[in-house]
Write a protein that holds these residues in place. Structure first.
Motif, PDB file in Angstrom:
ATOM      1  N   UNK A 149       2.568  -2.809 -10.399  1.00 29.85           N
ATOM      2  CA  UNK A 149       3.566  -1.816 -10.818  1.00 29.85           C
ATOM      3  C   UNK A 149       2.896  -0.453 -10.962  1.00 29.85           C
ATOM      4  N   UNK A 150       3.655   0.587 -10.719  1.00 25.51           N
ATOM      5  CA  UNK A 150       3.118   1.940 -10.855  1.00 25.51           C
ATOM      6  C   UNK A 150       4.196   2.980 -10.647  1.00 25.51           C
ATOM      7  N   UNK A 151       4.152   4.059 -11.414  1.00 24.19           N
ATOM      8  CA  UNK A 151       5.162   5.116 -11.313  1.00 24.19           C
ATOM      9  C   UNK A 151       4.651   6.261 -10.452  1.00 24.19           C
ATOM     10  N   UNK A 152       5.530   6.806  -9.663  1.00 24.05           N
ATOM     11  CA  UNK A 152       5.178   7.912  -8.771  1.00 24.05           C
ATOM     12  C   UNK A 152       4.937   9.191  -9.568  1.00 24.05           C
ATOM     13  N   UNK A 153       3.795   9.821  -9.322  1.00 22.26           N
ATOM     14  CA  UNK A 153       3.479  11.097  -9.979  1.00 22.26           C
ATOM     15  C   UNK A 153       4.097  12.254  -9.202  1.00 22.26           C
ATOM     16  N   UNK A 154       3.896  12.253  -7.895  1.00 22.92           N
ATOM     17  CA  UNK A 154       4.495  13.284  -7.044  1.00 22.92           C
ATOM     18  C   UNK A 154       4.406  12.820  -5.594  1.00 22.92           C
ATOM     19  N   UNK A 155       5.267  13.387  -4.774  1.00 23.40           N
ATOM     20  CA  UNK A 155       5.237  13.107  -3.350  1.00 23.40           C
ATOM     21  C   UNK A 155       4.281  14.071  -2.643  1.00 23.40           C
ATOM     22  N   UNK A 156       3.780  13.670  -1.493  1.00 27.94           N
ATOM     23  CA  UNK A 156       2.974  14.521  -0.613  1.00 27.94           C
ATOM     24  C   UNK A 156       3.377  14.192   0.826  1.00 27.94           C
ATOM     25  N   UNK A 157       2.691  14.785   1.792  1.00 33.15           N
ATOM     26  CA  UNK A 157       2.857  14.460   3.222  1.00 33.15           C
ATOM     27  C   UNK A 157       4.283  14.680   3.728  1.00 33.15           C
ATOM     28  N   UNK A 192       8.454   9.532 -11.257  1.00 35.65           N
ATOM     29  CA  UNK A 192       8.550   8.929 -12.580  1.00 35.65           C
ATOM     30  C   UNK A 192       9.073   7.511 -12.568  1.00 35.65           C
ATOM     31  N   UNK A 193       9.477   7.005 -11.391  1.00 43.75           N
ATOM     32  CA  UNK A 193       9.986   5.637 -11.282  1.00 43.75           C
ATOM     33  C   UNK A 193       8.902   4.691 -10.778  1.00 43.75           C
ATOM     34  N   UNK A 194       9.081   3.413 -11.093  1.00 46.29           N
ATOM     35  CA  UNK A 194       8.185   2.367 -10.614  1.00 46.29           C
ATOM     36  C   UNK A 194       8.531   2.072  -9.160  1.00 46.29           C
ATOM     37  N   UNK A 195       7.607   2.384  -8.244  1.00 40.95           N
ATOM     38  CA  UNK A 195       7.904   2.224  -6.818  1.00 40.95           C
ATOM     39  C   UNK A 195       8.048   0.752  -6.437  1.00 40.95           C
ATOM     40  N   UNK A 196       7.369  -0.149  -7.149  1.00 44.02           N
ATOM     41  CA  UNK A 196       7.518  -1.578  -6.875  1.00 44.02           C
ATOM     42  C   UNK A 196       8.914  -2.048  -7.273  1.00 44.02           C
ATOM     43  N   UNK A 197       9.403  -1.560  -8.405  1.00 48.29           N
ATOM     44  CA  UNK A 197      10.757  -1.908  -8.837  1.00 48.29           C
ATOM     45  C   UNK A 197      11.791  -1.406  -7.832  1.00 48.29           C
ATOM     46  N   UNK A 232       0.856  -1.187   0.000  1.00 52.61           N
ATOM     47  CA  UNK A 232       0.000   0.000   0.000  1.00 52.61           C
ATOM     48  C   UNK A 232       0.889   1.233   0.000  1.00 52.61           C
ATOM     49  N   UNK A 233       0.796   2.008  -1.069  1.00 47.50           N
ATOM     50  CA  UNK A 233       1.641   3.192  -1.254  1.00 47.50           C
ATOM     51  C   UNK A 233       0.713   4.392  -1.389  1.00 47.50           C
ATOM     52  N   UNK A 234       0.565   5.140  -0.296  1.00 49.65           N
ATOM     53  CA  UNK A 234      -0.464   6.186  -0.230  1.00 49.65           C
ATOM     54  C   UNK A 234       0.000   7.528  -0.791  1.00 49.65           C
ATOM     55  N   UNK A 235       0.438   7.476  -2.026  1.00 50.65           N
ATOM     56  CA  UNK A 235       0.847   8.676  -2.743  1.00 50.65           C
ATOM     57  C   UNK A 235       0.357   8.546  -4.190  1.00 50.65           C
ATOM     58  N   UNK A 283      -1.340  -1.051  -4.153  1.00 54.61           N
ATOM     59  CA  UNK A 283      -2.572  -0.294  -3.917  1.00 54.61           C
ATOM     60  C   UNK A 283      -2.191   1.125  -3.538  1.00 54.61           C
ATOM     61  N   UNK A 284      -2.828   2.091  -4.180  1.00 54.28           N
ATOM     62  CA  UNK A 284      -2.603   3.498  -3.848  1.00 54.28           C
ATOM     63  C   UNK A 284      -3.846   4.048  -3.192  1.00 54.28           C
ATOM     64  N   UNK A 285      -3.713   4.551  -1.967  1.00 48.07           N
ATOM     65  CA  UNK A 285      -4.826   5.167  -1.247  1.00 48.07           C
ATOM     66  C   UNK A 285      -4.551   6.660  -1.164  1.00 48.07           C
ATOM     67  N   UNK A 286      -5.427   7.458  -1.772  1.00 48.39           N
ATOM     68  CA  UNK A 286      -5.192   8.892  -1.850  1.00 48.39           C
ATOM     69  C   UNK A 286      -6.164   9.667  -0.985  1.00 48.39           C
ATOM     70  N   UNK A 287      -5.689  10.753  -0.381  1.00 53.61           N
ATOM     71  CA  UNK A 287      -6.570  11.703   0.294  1.00 53.61           C
ATOM     72  C   UNK A 287      -7.228  12.583  -0.765  1.00 53.61           C
TER      73      UNK A 287
END
Length: 235
Positions: free
Chosen positions: A187-195, A204-209, A175-178, A228-232
């Motif tokens: 698999x999924x690439x990070x769009x931007x950081x928060x928190x 822009x990188x695959x966080x699972x990789x 679970x990657x809440x970003x 799984x991405x859980x977003x506010x």
């Protein structure tokens, strides 16, 4: 003597009647106030109630916006990201599974043993660790190395009864809440950081990789089977 006794009885009876009348009047007064209060609340409820037809219109409109948001980027005012989750648990799942939840300054790891439909959750345990502030603004490698190190400690503490059969890897739900753009179920690439996180080289990188590389360095025999991405809403 008899007259005095009768007089006392009469006076006592009159006093009792008077007290009873006061009690009844008080109760009736309270009852009347309660009835008025209930009437006010009922009127308020009726005026605030949303007709079923209007609720259906809102639900239908939201469904349309959700489909539009999933069909194309910027196609809706709703923030929609495809999850690639195409089915739900059946309740027949069995075995030992791990979960890692990175949602902010803390992250958690969980081990759960499922016993299928009849067994349910047989056993579960978890550990929590804080992300050092310097890692929140450092490098992607440093962050995921730290997470993998804590995960390795947790795995090392498992009993023999939780060891996977020969040739089978441990499975991890991440679970990657970003905000991420998923390309598959795992698999999924990070769009931007928060928190409070600000690690430029992860965007822009695959966080699972990134996590997988860190686990391999720690020789953790585990694979991420679901992301799984859980977003506010504010994100």
């Amino acid at each position: 003597m008899k007259k005095a006794t009768v007089g006392a009885v009469v006076v006592g009876t009159a006093a009792a009647v008077a007290v009873a009348a006061l009690i009844m009047r008080h109760r009736m007064g309270k009852s009347s106030k309660w009835a008025r209060a209930r009437a006010i609340l009922k009127e308020f409820e009726e005026k605030c109630a949303t007709p079923d037809g209007k609720l259906k219109q809102v639900a239908d409109a939201m469904t349309v916006e959700m489909h539009a948001g999933l069909a194309s980027e910027g196609g809706s005012k709703l923030k929609m990201l495809i999850s690639y989750v195409d089915n739900l648990p059946t309740g027949d799942e069995g075995g030992v599974f791990y979960a890692l939840d990175l949602g902010g300054t803390n992250f958690r790891v969980l081990r759960v043993q499922l016993g299928g439909k009849d067994g349910g959750i047989i056993h579960q345990e978890f550990a929590e660790a804080s992300i050092p502030p310097n890692l929140m603004v450092g490098t992607s490698e440093a962050l995921f190395d730290y997470i993998a190190a804590e995960l390795a400690k947790f795995v090392a503490e498992e009993g023999e009864e939780f060891h996977p059969p020969p040739g089978r890897q441990r499975e991890l739900g991440f679970t990657f809440s970003f905000p991420i753009m998923q390309t598959s179920i795992n698999s999924g690439t990070l769009i931007r950081w928060t928190k409070g996180f600000s690690i430029d080289d992860t965007v822009g990188k695959d966080v699972v990789a990134e996590l997988t590389k860190a686990m391999q360095k720690r020789e953790i025999d585990m694979r991420v089977s679901a992301l799984v991405s859980l977003l506010d809403v504010a994100q």
